[in-house]
Scaffold this active site. Structure first.
Site, PDB file in Angstrom:
ATOM      1  N   GLU A  30      -6.648 -25.995 -21.799  1.00 35.30           N
ATOM      2  CA  GLU A  30      -6.395 -25.325 -20.519  1.00 35.30           C
ATOM      3  C   GLU A  30      -7.048 -23.942 -20.464  1.00 35.30           C
ATOM      4  OE1 GLU A  30      -2.168 -25.160 -20.510  1.00 35.30           O
ATOM      5  OE2 GLU A  30      -1.897 -27.318 -20.230  1.00 35.30           O
ATOM      6  N   CYS A  54      -1.901   5.386  -2.819  1.00 45.70           N
ATOM      7  CA  CYS A  54      -0.965   6.488  -3.036  1.00 45.70           C
ATOM      8  C   CYS A  54      -0.081   6.215  -4.261  1.00 45.70           C
ATOM      9  CB  CYS A  54      -0.113   6.691  -1.776  1.00 45.70           C
ATOM     10  SG  CYS A  54       0.829   8.214  -1.808  1.00 45.70           S
ATOM     11  N   GLU A  55      -0.718   6.136  -5.424  1.00 49.34           N
ATOM     12  CA  GLU A  55      -0.040   5.934  -6.710  1.00 49.34           C
ATOM     13  C   GLU A  55      -0.874   6.617  -7.787  1.00 49.34           C
ATOM     14  OE1 GLU A  55       2.728   4.237  -7.522  1.00 49.34           O
ATOM     15  OE2 GLU A  55       3.161   3.101  -5.687  1.00 49.34           O
ATOM     16  N   TYR A 115      -8.153 -12.954 -13.305  1.00 48.44           N
ATOM     17  CA  TYR A 115      -6.963 -12.126 -13.113  1.00 48.44           C
ATOM     18  C   TYR A 115      -7.303 -10.833 -12.370  1.00 48.44           C
ATOM     19  CZ  TYR A 115      -5.285 -15.571 -16.346  1.00 48.44           C
ATOM     20  OH  TYR A 115      -4.991 -16.773 -16.937  1.00 48.44           O
TER      21      TYR A 115
END
Length: 422
Positions: A282, A351-352, A379
């Site tokens: 997989e 805004c982080e 990802y």
């Protein structure tokens, strides 16, 4: 010239950074930024490495859809003979839309709902990778109610350290995944006696971004110990699902070639007398990770008292790996400048304070220049969000010098369409 992650499909031609035959600065200009671009050649090469290693064996190579679920990429895997490893009903519907057949799909995941089980049964999935006694009971009830039989493979947790980031380690006893190794035989006995259930195989997946062979072989030995114990109970196991998780190069990692890994695992299987069984694998990241890049534009260069910030138009909603895993991903200018480089934190406009793509990067960059984040095929887009009401990026497939838009950029209308004022 330094070797870049994704080489030879990512390389410089003079000052220009190219993906296959396409300059990434031009690609960013043509499609806008941020934009993900994937090399068809790189994906084909990675897939061929697995297929060659498995040649002559009864096998099913199941692409792990969670790594990147774009329909165009799924179709390429389907047309090249792949099956699919899914973890949701939505992923099942994606692979069917891409042209795959459900009998080449294995359904993994710790929390399958009743509705997802019904969908999978009626679609005809090949196998459910069951991860708990509770799931086994629910699947039996659902299958009986639907007048069907569910083929199952128990995902066993072998308590093996994959030596990777703790968030992507899945085979330790403290992880939420799988059935404990010492409980597996009893669970197989129960499964074999349950209505609506047919035991088909055994499954093990220990994590992601694994860069050495040893954890795989350790887990495989524990898996084969269980196979022998289960079959002493008179329960036949027809396939071995070896999972995936092989790592890629982000910076200086040295993961084994897929062919080397598969050859080592097949040799161990043969040594222990299990060469007659069908093999499932997989892979996800190792098929698409180094094939993808994220092109972004420098908006603002801000020199602070302690750090310098290169604010780009890509953000943590486009690529969350650095913020989530503290992941290091190479960042290269699309066009090299001859002027001296400076040290920059490459950050997004969200805004982080956690909205960053790379820290302490040596770059010669001006406002308006385009940069490329490498090894962004896995990802990245599959984990993207609409945080700060930002539309998700466009996606482009590159084959030679040809580019194809395979996902348009989201607009504000797309974001607002499902909502109601009340």
């Amino acid at each position: 010239m330094k070797k870049l992650p994704g080489a030879p499909f990512v390389a410089r031609r003079g000052a220009e950074l190219c993906l296959e035959g396409v300059p990434l600065d031009r690609l960013g200009a043509d499609f806008g930024t941020p934009v993900f671009a994937y090399s068809g050649g790189a994906i084909a090469a990675a897939l061929t490495a697995y297929q060659r290693a498995l040649q002559g064996r009864r096998h099913l190579l199941c692409y792990a859809v969670k790594a990147n679920s774009n329909l165009a990429l799924l179709r390429r895997f389907a047309t090249n003979g792949c099956g699919f490893d899914i973890v949701s009903g939505g992923e099942l519907q994606r692979v069917l839309e891409a042209g795959a057949t459900a009998d080449r799909v294995v359904f993994s995941g710790v929390g399958k709902s009743r509705a997802e089980m019904v969908l999978a049964l009626h679609s005809g999935v090949r196998c459910f990778n069951v991860e708990s006694d509770s799931e086994l009971s629910l699947l039996s009830d659902v299958a009986v109610a639907e007048g069907m039989t569910a083929a199952v493979s128990l995902r066993v947790n072998p308590d093996v350290d994959p030596r990777t980031h703790p968030y992507i380690s899945t085979g330790l006893r403290g992880n939420k995944f799988g059935i404990a190794h010492d409980q597996a035989v009893a669970t197989y006995r129960r499964a074999a006696s349950m209505p609506g259930i047919r035991v088909a195989g055994i499954d093990c997946h220990i994590g992601s971004q694994i860069t050495t062979i040893e954890p795989y072989l350790e887990a495989l030995d524990r898996l084969l110990d269980l196979v022998e114990a289960v079959e002493r109970e008179g329960i036949a196991l027809h396939h071995l699902d070896l999972g995936g998780g092989l790592g890629i190069i982000y910076t200086d990692e040295e993961p084994p070639d897929p062919g080397v890994l598969i050859a080592a695992m097949l040799a161990r299987i043969d040594q222990r007398g299990h060469g007659h069984r069908e093999i499932l694998v997989e892979p996800g990241r190792s098929l698409v990770g180094n094939a993808g890049v994220l092109v972004t534009t420098a908006l603002v260069l801000k020199k602070g008292q302690e750090r310098n910030f290169c604010v780009v138009d890509a953000a943590m909603n486009d690529l969350i790996r650095p913020a989530l895993y503290d992941a290091w991903m190479a960042i290269e200018p699309c066009l090299l400048r001859s002027e001296p480089a400076a040290t920059w934190d490459v950050v997004g406009p969200i805004c982080e304070s956690g909205d960053w793509l790379g820290r302490d990067r040596e770059l010669a960059v001006r406002e308006g220049d385009r940069l490329t984040v490498l090894s962004a095929g896995a990802y990245a887009m599959s984990m993207a969000s609409n945080y700060n009401s930002r539309g998700r990026a466009a996606e482009v497939l590159v084959e030679g010098d040809r580019t194809t838009l395979i996902r348009r950029r989201e607009t504000i209308d797309d974001l607002l369409a499902p909502e109601r004022l009340g």
